[in-house]
Design a protein around this motif. Structure first.
Motif, PDB file in Angstrom:
ATOM      1  N   TYR A   1      89.614  33.726  34.014  1.00 31.35           N
ATOM      2  CA  TYR A   1      89.284  33.267  35.285  1.00 31.35           C
ATOM      3  C   TYR A   1      89.554  34.441  36.475  1.00 31.35           C
ATOM      4  O   TYR A   1      88.795  34.426  37.399  1.00 31.35           O
ATOM      5  CB  TYR A   1      90.037  32.234  35.653  1.00 31.35           C
ATOM      6  CG  TYR A   1      90.165  31.091  34.590  1.00 31.35           C
ATOM      7  CD1 TYR A   1      88.935  30.126  34.404  1.00 31.35           C
ATOM      8  CD2 TYR A   1      91.260  30.533  33.673  1.00 31.35           C
ATOM      9  CE1 TYR A   1      88.834  29.427  33.092  1.00 31.35           C
ATOM     10  CE2 TYR A   1      91.169  29.929  32.669  1.00 31.35           C
ATOM     11  CZ  TYR A   1      89.724  29.073  32.511  1.00 31.35           C
ATOM     12  OH  TYR A   1      89.549  28.339  31.332  1.00 31.35           O
ATOM     13  N   ASN A   2      90.438  35.082  36.162  1.00 36.30           N
ATOM     14  CA  ASN A   2      90.666  36.339  36.982  1.00 36.30           C
ATOM     15  C   ASN A   2      89.615  37.334  37.026  1.00 36.30           C
ATOM     16  O   ASN A   2      89.176  37.997  37.940  1.00 36.30           O
ATOM     17  CB  ASN A   2      92.106  37.022  36.633  1.00 36.30           C
ATOM     18  CG  ASN A   2      92.634  38.091  37.872  1.00 36.30           C
ATOM     19  OD1 ASN A   2      92.402  37.999  38.944  1.00 36.30           O
ATOM     20  ND2 ASN A   2      93.210  39.207  37.171  1.00 36.30           N
ATOM     21  N   HIS A   3      89.107  37.449  35.855  1.00 36.54           N
ATOM     22  CA  HIS A   3      87.908  38.209  35.569  1.00 36.54           C
ATOM     23  C   HIS A   3      86.674  37.854  36.519  1.00 36.54           C
ATOM     24  O   HIS A   3      86.099  38.642  37.166  1.00 36.54           O
ATOM     25  CB  HIS A   3      87.627  38.549  34.101  1.00 36.54           C
ATOM     26  CG  HIS A   3      86.413  39.290  33.804  1.00 36.54           C
ATOM     27  ND1 HIS A   3      86.236  40.782  33.995  1.00 36.54           N
ATOM     28  CD2 HIS A   3      84.897  38.943  33.580  1.00 36.54           C
ATOM     29  CE1 HIS A   3      85.133  41.080  33.442  1.00 36.54           C
ATOM     30  NE2 HIS A   3      84.479  39.758  33.402  1.00 36.54           N
TER      31      HIS A   3
ATOM     32  N   LYS B   1      87.090  35.777  38.972  1.00 34.25           N
ATOM     33  CA  LYS B   1      87.240  36.114  40.498  1.00 34.25           C
ATOM     34  C   LYS B   1      86.909  37.254  40.823  1.00 34.25           C
ATOM     35  O   LYS B   1      86.147  37.565  42.044  1.00 34.25           O
ATOM     36  CB  LYS B   1      88.654  35.773  40.651  1.00 34.25           C
ATOM     37  CG  LYS B   1      89.264  35.676  41.966  1.00 34.25           C
ATOM     38  CD  LYS B   1      90.819  35.211  42.298  1.00 34.25           C
ATOM     39  CE  LYS B   1      91.004  35.283  43.607  1.00 34.25           C
ATOM     40  NZ  LYS B   1      92.579  35.081  43.693  1.00 34.25           N
ATOM     41  N   LYS B   2      87.047  38.253  40.036  1.00 35.42           N
ATOM     42  CA  LYS B   2      86.895  39.871  40.547  1.00 35.42           C
ATOM     43  C   LYS B   2      85.477  39.985  40.643  1.00 35.42           C
ATOM     44  O   LYS B   2      84.837  40.609  41.441  1.00 35.42           O
ATOM     45  CB  LYS B   2      87.560  40.559  39.568  1.00 35.42           C
ATOM     46  CG  LYS B   2      89.194  40.890  39.532  1.00 35.42           C
ATOM     47  CD  LYS B   2      89.706  41.870  38.573  1.00 35.42           C
ATOM     48  CE  LYS B   2      91.002  41.830  38.869  1.00 35.42           C
ATOM     49  NZ  LYS B   2      91.726  42.652  37.877  1.00 35.42           N
ATOM     50  N   GLU B   3      84.586  39.398  39.645  1.00 35.36           N
ATOM     51  CA  GLU B   3      83.096  39.468  39.559  1.00 35.36           C
ATOM     52  C   GLU B   3      82.617  38.899  40.816  1.00 35.36           C
ATOM     53  O   GLU B   3      81.615  39.432  41.290  1.00 35.36           O
ATOM     54  CB  GLU B   3      82.693  38.930  38.214  1.00 35.36           C
ATOM     55  CG  GLU B   3      82.883  39.669  37.032  1.00 35.36           C
ATOM     56  CD  GLU B   3      82.096  40.854  36.946  1.00 35.36           C
ATOM     57  OE1 GLU B   3      80.991  40.901  37.383  1.00 35.36           O
ATOM     58  OE2 GLU B   3      82.508  41.940  36.201  1.00 35.36           O
ATOM     59  N   ILE B   4      83.098  37.700  41.213  1.00 40.85           N
ATOM     60  CA  ILE B   4      82.284  36.914  42.327  1.00 40.85           C
ATOM     61  C   ILE B   4      82.630  37.693  43.529  1.00 40.85           C
ATOM     62  O   ILE B   4      81.905  38.105  44.408  1.00 40.85           O
ATOM     63  CB  ILE B   4      83.209  35.599  42.390  1.00 40.85           C
ATOM     64  CG1 ILE B   4      82.509  34.855  41.293  1.00 40.85           C
ATOM     65  CG2 ILE B   4      82.743  35.040  43.675  1.00 40.85           C
ATOM     66  CD1 ILE B   4      83.241  33.408  41.273  1.00 40.85           C
ATOM     67  N   LYS B   5      83.999  38.248  43.691  1.00 41.27           N
ATOM     68  CA  LYS B   5      84.210  39.177  44.743  1.00 41.27           C
ATOM     69  C   LYS B   5      83.456  40.523  45.042  1.00 41.27           C
ATOM     70  O   LYS B   5      83.207  40.834  45.942  1.00 41.27           O
ATOM     71  CB  LYS B   5      85.658  39.664  44.784  1.00 41.27           C
ATOM     72  CG  LYS B   5      86.513  40.319  46.077  1.00 41.27           C
ATOM     73  CD  LYS B   5      87.814  40.658  45.691  1.00 41.27           C
ATOM     74  CE  LYS B   5      88.434  41.228  46.932  1.00 41.27           C
ATOM     75  NZ  LYS B   5      89.822  41.828  46.838  1.00 41.27           N
TER      76      LYS B   5
END
Length: 349
Positions: free
Chosen positions: A330-332, A334-338
């Motif tokens: 989920y953190n991964h 989140k970084k991809e979306i950002k």
């Protein structure tokens, strides 16, 4: 000479008129008589040949639609919906949502878990096979020298040994890659049968009082902005939500990959993106009950994909750990979306 005797014999019994214009016999006879091969009558016959027409395509589509609508599995799904609605006492909008969740949860979810199990095992034995490749190469080189094999013969021997080792690993782990496709072979027919079953409840009344009652219940069985389930969603909320949910599923699967995707994978991803967008106007033209089913099924698939990314959930479902598994998915994402948003919307200086 033989052709001439055969032709005379056929004409004697009146069979010569039924022969095709472009047969070897007719061509040979006409050439002997110095006549053109393509006669006027042949041109008329060519012009009168049957061509593929739009009406024929429409007729074929109608026949296909009718055969699917009247099939056993569609009728089974249709009767199941009616029985579940009468048994539960729910409104039709709640019946569609609840039945969709039950079908996905009881039938496709177990197969999806099984699919992830198979894919994890295949990935692990692929790594194990890589360790055997060096050993196979050494054995092939020894066999080539010992038996004086050519390069082509050595390559055939190497590929045969590699295939044999791969098959042994698959049998040992009981993880043939084809098993991972079982969920697709079940999910697509269920989706089609459920869609046709709901469409039958809306359109196939045929003067039956019970069908008319069902139609009246559907016309008032909606909720919120779609009170009438027999009409399309004129607000476009359900169709757009359906398309965005499908795109979200595609993007989640793409972002969950650690390795750089191949060109083939990117091509298929773009095809599915286009298909998801194309399905929005299609969903806006069908009855709301069908669009509600599509949206609920896609929403279930979205939640299912998000849950199966969690390492904790995967261990509880006894899915083996694989190298491609993300420790913090989920953190991964989140970084991809950002990172993707930064490309679209540049930072202010």
């Amino acid at each position: 000479m033989i052709y001439s005797k055969t032709l005379n014999r056929l004409n004697k019994y009146g069979w010569g008129s039924y022969m095709r214009s472009f047969s070897a016999i007719s061509c040979n006879c006409e050439l002997k008589q110095n006549k053109p091969i393509l006669l006027k009558n042949d041109l008329i016959n060519i012009n009168n040949r049957r061509h593929i027409s739009y009406e024929g395509i429409v007729e074929w589509q109608q026949q296909t639609y009718t055969s699917i609508s009247n099939s056993y599995f569609v009728n089974l799904m249709q009767n199941g919906l009616l029985y579940f609605h009468d048994l539960s006492g729910l409104s039709w909008w709640a019946t569609v949502i609840t039945s969709t969740i039950l079908i996905r949860g009881l039938m496709t979810l177990p197969l999806t878990i099984y699919q992830n199990n198979i894919l994890a095992k295949v990935e692990n034995i692929s790594l194990e096979l890589k360790d055997l490749i060096d050993e196979l190469k050494r054995e092939t080189a020894m066999a080539k020298k010992a038996y004086n094999l050519t390069d082509k013969q050595a390559m055939v021997l190497y590929k045969r040994s590699l295939k044999k080792q791969w098959y042994k690993l698959i049998v040992r782990e009981n993880c043939h890659p084809f098993k991972s496709t079982l969920v697709v072979w079940l999910q697509i027919p269920i989706w089609i049968c459920m869609s046709f079953a709901l469409r039958n409840l809306v359109y196939m009344q045929s003067g039956d009082p019970a069908a008319l009652v069902t139609f009246m219940q559907l016309s008032t069985g909606g909720v919120g902005w779609f009170p009438n389930l027999t009409e399309p969603d004129h607000s476009f909320i359900l169709p757009v939500a359906f398309g965005l949910t499908n795109i979200a599923i595609i993007e989640i699967q793409r972002m969950s990959k650690l390795r750089q995707p191949s060109k083939v994978y990117n091509a298929f991803t773009n095809v599915f993106r286009i298909f998801s967008v194309v399905m929005i106007p299609v969903a806006a033209s069908v009855p709301s009950c069908m669009c509600l089913y599509w949206m609920t099924s896609s929403g279930f698939g979205l939640i299912q994909n998000l849950c199966l990314l969690s390492p904790t959930v995967r261990r509880r479902l006894r899915i083996p750990e694989a190298p491609s598994e993300l420790e913090d998915p989920y953190n991964h994402m989140k970084k991809e979306i950002k990172h993707a948003l930064e490309k679209i919307i540049p930072k202010k200086s």
